[in-house]
Scaffold this active site. Structure first.
Site, PDB file in Angstrom:
ATOM      1  N   LYS A 194       0.864  -1.189   0.000  1.00 10.19           N
ATOM      2  CA  LYS A 194       0.000   0.000   0.000  1.00 10.19           C
ATOM      3  C   LYS A 194       0.894   1.231   0.000  1.00 10.19           C
ATOM      4  O   LYS A 194       1.652   1.466   0.941  1.00 10.19           O
ATOM      5  CB  LYS A 194      -0.918   0.024   1.220  1.00 10.19           C
ATOM      6  CG  LYS A 194      -1.960   1.137   1.161  1.00 10.19           C
ATOM      7  CD  LYS A 194      -2.873   1.109   2.364  1.00 10.19           C
ATOM      8  CE  LYS A 194      -4.034   2.074   2.158  1.00 10.19           C
ATOM      9  NZ  LYS A 194      -3.607   3.452   1.860  1.00 10.19           N
ATOM     10  N   HIS A 252       7.404  -1.881  32.898  1.00 10.22           N
ATOM     11  CA  HIS A 252       8.596  -1.942  32.050  1.00 10.22           C
ATOM     12  C   HIS A 252       8.235  -2.595  30.712  1.00 10.22           C
ATOM     13  O   HIS A 252       8.138  -3.825  30.621  1.00 10.22           O
ATOM     14  CB  HIS A 252       9.695  -2.758  32.726  1.00 10.22           C
ATOM     15  CG  HIS A 252      10.194  -2.165  34.011  1.00 10.22           C
ATOM     16  ND1 HIS A 252      11.405  -1.521  34.110  1.00 10.22           N
ATOM     17  CD2 HIS A 252       9.639  -2.095  35.253  1.00 10.22           C
ATOM     18  CE1 HIS A 252      11.585  -1.100  35.345  1.00 10.22           C
ATOM     19  NE2 HIS A 252      10.506  -1.436  36.069  1.00 10.22           N
ATOM     20  N   GLY A 270      14.701   7.553  39.257  1.00 13.06           N
ATOM     21  CA  GLY A 270      15.655   7.066  40.252  1.00 13.06           C
ATOM     22  C   GLY A 270      16.829   8.020  40.370  1.00 13.06           C
ATOM     23  O   GLY A 270      16.699   9.153  40.809  1.00 13.06           O
ATOM     24  N   GLY A 291      19.227   8.374  37.553  1.00 15.62           N
ATOM     25  CA  GLY A 291      19.831   8.743  36.275  1.00 15.62           C
ATOM     26  C   GLY A 291      18.866   9.268  35.238  1.00 15.62           C
ATOM     27  O   GLY A 291      17.777   9.772  35.532  1.00 15.62           O
ATOM     28  N   HIS A 337      17.457   8.541  30.969  1.00 13.87           N
ATOM     29  CA  HIS A 337      17.361   7.686  29.793  1.00 13.87           C
ATOM     30  C   HIS A 337      17.428   8.554  28.543  1.00 13.87           C
ATOM     31  O   HIS A 337      16.729   9.576  28.456  1.00 13.87           O
ATOM     32  CB  HIS A 337      16.036   6.908  29.774  1.00 13.87           C
ATOM     33  CG  HIS A 337      16.043   5.699  30.646  1.00 13.87           C
ATOM     34  ND1 HIS A 337      14.928   4.926  30.868  1.00 13.87           N
ATOM     35  CD2 HIS A 337      17.044   5.112  31.359  1.00 13.87           C
ATOM     36  CE1 HIS A 337      15.224   3.922  31.666  1.00 13.87           C
ATOM     37  NE2 HIS A 337      16.507   4.014  31.976  1.00 13.87           N
ATOM     38  N   ARG A 349       7.702   4.791  40.084  1.00 16.38           N
ATOM     39  CA  ARG A 349       8.797   3.942  40.539  1.00 16.38           C
ATOM     40  C   ARG A 349       8.544   3.530  41.992  1.00 16.38           C
ATOM     41  O   ARG A 349       7.846   4.225  42.735  1.00 16.38           O
ATOM     42  CB  ARG A 349      10.152   4.678  40.459  1.00 16.38           C
ATOM     43  CG  ARG A 349      10.550   5.154  39.079  1.00 16.38           C
ATOM     44  CD  ARG A 349      10.649   4.040  38.051  1.00 16.38           C
ATOM     45  NE  ARG A 349      11.518   2.951  38.398  1.00 16.38           N
ATOM     46  CZ  ARG A 349      12.825   2.894  38.110  1.00 16.38           C
ATOM     47  NH1 ARG A 349      13.395   3.906  37.470  1.00 16.38           N
ATOM     48  NH2 ARG A 349      13.535   1.836  38.437  1.00 16.38           N
TER      49      ARG A 349
END
Length: 752
Positions: free
Chosen positions: A142, A564, A619, A621, A623, A689
């Site tokens: 398509k 997660h 937490g 750090g 991403h 978290r």
């Protein structure tokens, strides 16, 4: 072919007029410099002089074209390239035209003599939720462009849209190519597209090319022929028509015209491959039937993504730095020609498309709405317009109020009438539904529809022990957490859609008895949470998927505090569409260093031609997330991300490590690339978290990254205030960005 790297800041050097850089190419290497020419010799400063620096690669006697005479790309000599003329366009007529095919050994079946019509209403496909099985079907890609009919007679050609608008002048190069097809007369059907570097077609890129008048790189994919040399072929079976069309197109050489291939057998595999390669979907056609104008189930379209046309019924005022308008109000007609409101679209626009569209909308202003609004929808500040314009829009889903969720503008459809725009619904053939599938459509009573008391129900999910405290420090109960997910559902669900989930369950609160769980087997949850079987090392196991609010609230009901998701959707499980770098600092590392690491990684990814997005982990750090086209395997993504981490570690081993052992992390930031392995997961955007402050993993704008905003800054208590302060989504455009890992990027990293 090769790579280049600037010396110093290239933007500053460019402004100064002296840009120095290194080349590492197949033919050219070493230092080079560009000098901007000015004054009498250089004129107005638009000319630049390229100079080779004196280094080990410089030569006063050698000639690079003598040393390396063949093309790096095609391994041909200049003489061979000139002789082939496969990339040459000339305004002059060729001296020798291809011989016209005026007859065939066998006349196509059911063909009848008839004059060439000016136009035939095109056959249209019906949207289907199922890929049809059986050898009576053939299957095609398509395309994502403009449907176009090509009329050609005695060397003259015209291009018609599906509504018989003459766009010959607009597609003049394609019309010229059609005029050279070796026939006396013909009527052809196909799609005009703009191809992206990865080979897929893109409607917005086509719109941009037309707006800028750059039509030399457009292509015409032909999939049908309705008339040929005094013969009407509309009653001829499709397979025979395609064989004739293929013979015509292969009888001469033109790089603007292409035969649209079709496939028979293994239709589901074909569909899966189309989706994996980021195509819009497939079209399945009955190979044994003739051409029937209008929409029918003889042709079916099965889409990988949700997208259709909408009528523009109004617009809102711009906010922030945007000019023109803020969002478009959309509508669709029902079968009784009543226009119904379908939501707003505020993303997907370029600066030029905003201005151009705003000018058109101002001419269509009216005082009242032309659409019927749902009972639960209230709109303020909308300037209504006459329903004259049609927009192509991509979106994730329809809400229960029949309003679009997460819509993105693709472009205007000038080839379609507003009255044609109906809501597209998949049309499964009831006879194809198995007994098991019918049962799934009517799930038995379960946890989601159990409702002893009204106050204990959220999103039709019964909450047991709603007063149980999950975050004591914040005073957040099970009921409060369910409310949080209900309120932010439209933000988190697109990031969970169709993705297998690993879950951190803490039924008694974040501080005790927490455990990870991949496989949920409770029968009472099935029907609320979708399940998908996944082959693991030793056996097939069942993962759950949460695609709606009820699914989210059900996760809270069973004590899930962290969600997660996989980096791939279950339909394309082996081909991730996200690459994640987890910057995990040792407790002794200062936050300033983490910020610097994220910015460094972003710059490196940009050098590799990859755009990245940022979020807190909730937490310690950050991403850095890279959206991808689902075309690379898990192994490829893991090796690529590992090479990036290794490059940073090799350059600064005192501050970075790519070794997961805690002993190696002391005083360093762990560049965790292992999130990009099959079965590995990372915390979802907007997920909570299991820490005392109930922090939330939060998408950020890159310019928000500073010393004041820590990774756990946002939590369940302050997150609604965060959302209210946003003028747009920090991750705007992430679902439409389908990036590829280029071979050039691999070379820069020293990969094979």
């Amino acid at each position: 072919q090769g790579a280049w790297s600037p010396q110093g800041d290239p933007e500053t050097a460019y402004q100064k007029g002296i840009l120095k850089f290194q080349l590492n190419g197949k033919k050219l290497k070493g230092g080079w410099a560009l000098f901007q020419m000015s004054g009498k010799a250089g004129g107005d400063g638009k000319n630049w002089l390229l100079v080779k620096e004196k280094d080990q690669y410089a030569s006063t006697t050698g000639n690079v074209l003598e040393k390396f005479p063949k093309s790096v790309q095609t391994h041909r000599s200049i003489e061979k390239i000139a002789k082939d003329q496969d990339q040459v366009w000339s305004s002059k007529k060729k001296s020798s035209k291809p011989k016209k095919i005026t007859h065939l050994a066998v006349t196509p079946p059911k063909a009848r003599h008839a004059p060439l019509p000016d136009f035939v209403q095109p056959q249209l496909a019906t949207l289907s939720s199922e890929v049809p099985e059986g050898d009576q079907w053939l299957h095609e890609i398509k395309f994502d462009g403009y449907r176009a009919m090509a009329w050609v007679k005695n060397g003259k050609a015209r291009i018609w849209t599906r509504n018989k608008n003459d766009w010959t002048s607009r597609f003049s190069l394609i019309a010229k190519a059609v005029s050279e097809i070796p026939v006396e007369e013909a009527l052809l059907d196909g799609e005009i597209v703009k191809l992206l570097p990865d080979g897929t077609s893109d409607f917005q890129a086509l719109q941009n090319s037309l707006r800028e008048g750059k039509t030399e790189n457009l292509h015409y994919y032909l999939f049908d022929i309705l008339h040929w040399n005094h013969l009407d072929l509309t009653a001829t079976p499709l397979e025979a028509r395609k064989k004739l069309l293929e013979k015509l197109l292969h009888s001469f050489n033109n790089n603007l015209l292409h035969f649209s291939e079709s496939f028979i057998g293994k239709p589901k595999k074909f569909y899966q491959e189309a989706c994996r390669n980021a195509l819009e979907g497939i079209v399945s056609k009955r190979r044994d039937l003739g051409y029937v104008p209008g929409r029918s189930r003889n042709w079916l379209k099965i889409k990988c993504i949700k997208r259709q046309e909408f009528v523009i019924v109004g617009f809102t005022a711009p906010s922030g730095k945007r000019s023109g308008f803020g969002a478009l109000a959309l509508g669709v007609y029902d079968k009784n020609k009543q226009l119904h409101y379908a939501g707003l679209v505020g993303t997907g626009f370029t600066h030029s498309s905003l201005q151009e569209l705003h000018t058109k909308l101002l001419k269509l202003k009216r005082d009242s709405a032309t659409v019927t609004l749902p009972k639960n929808v209230r709109l303020k500040g909308v300037q209504w317009v006459e329903p004259k314009l049609v927009a192509e829009v991509e979106f994730t889903e329809w809400t229960q109020d029949n309003v679009l969720r997460h819509a993105s503008f693709e472009g205007l459809r000038e080839d379609k009438s507003p009255l044609e725009v109906l809501r597209e619904e998949p049309d499964p053939n009831p006879s194809d539904l198995s007994e098991n599938r019918q049962k799934k459509m009517k799930p038995e009573k379960n946890l989601a529809n159990k409702a002893e008391t009204k106050k204990d129900v959220i999103a039709d999910v019964y909450i047991t022990h709603p007063d149980k405290v999950l975050y004591a420090q914040q005073g957040i109960t099970k009921w409060g957490l369910a409310q949080y997910y209900q309120e932010i559902a439209e933000w988190i669900l697109p990031h969970l859609k169709d993705r297998p989930l690993s879950l951190l369950r803490c039924p008694d609160g974040f501080h005790k008895n927490c455990f990870y769980q991949k496989h949920l087997t409770q029968k009472k949850l099935i029907g609320v949470l979708k399940t998908v079987p996944i082959q693991e090392k030793t056996a097939k196991t069942t993962y759950v998927i949460a695609n709606d609010v009820a699914g989210l609230v059900t996760l809270v009901q069973i004590g899930v505090l962290e969600i997660h998701p996989w980096g791939s959707q279950y339909q394309k499980l082996e081909y991730p569409d996200r690459m994640v770098f987890d910057l995990d600092p040792d407790p002794t590392v200062q936050w300033k260093a983490v910020i610097g690491a994220a910015k460094l990684l972003r710059l490196l990814l940009e050098e590799l031609r990859l755009k990245s997005f940022l979020k807190t982990t909730g937490g310690k750090g950050l991403h850095v997330v890279v959206p991808l086209a689902p075309q690379h395997t898990w192994k490829e993504i893991k090796e690529f991300s590992k090479s990036i981490a290794a490059m940073i570690v090799n350059d600064d081993p005192d501050h970075f490590t790519d070794n997961p052992l805690k002993a190696r992390r002391k005083g360093r930031i762990f560049l965790d690339y292992l999130r990009n392995d099959r079965g590995a997961t990372s915390i979802a955007p907007y997920s909570t978290r299991a820490y005392s402050s109930a922090p939330v993993s939060t998408p950020l704008f890159w310019d928000e990254l500073d010393l004041k905003l820590r990774s756990d800054h946002f939590n369940v208590k302050n997150f609604q205030r965060r959302l209210r302060s946003l003028k747009k989504d920090p991750w705007e455009g992430i679902f439409n960005l389908r990036q590829l890992i280029l071979s050039e990027a691999k070379r820069k990293l020293g990969m094979k």
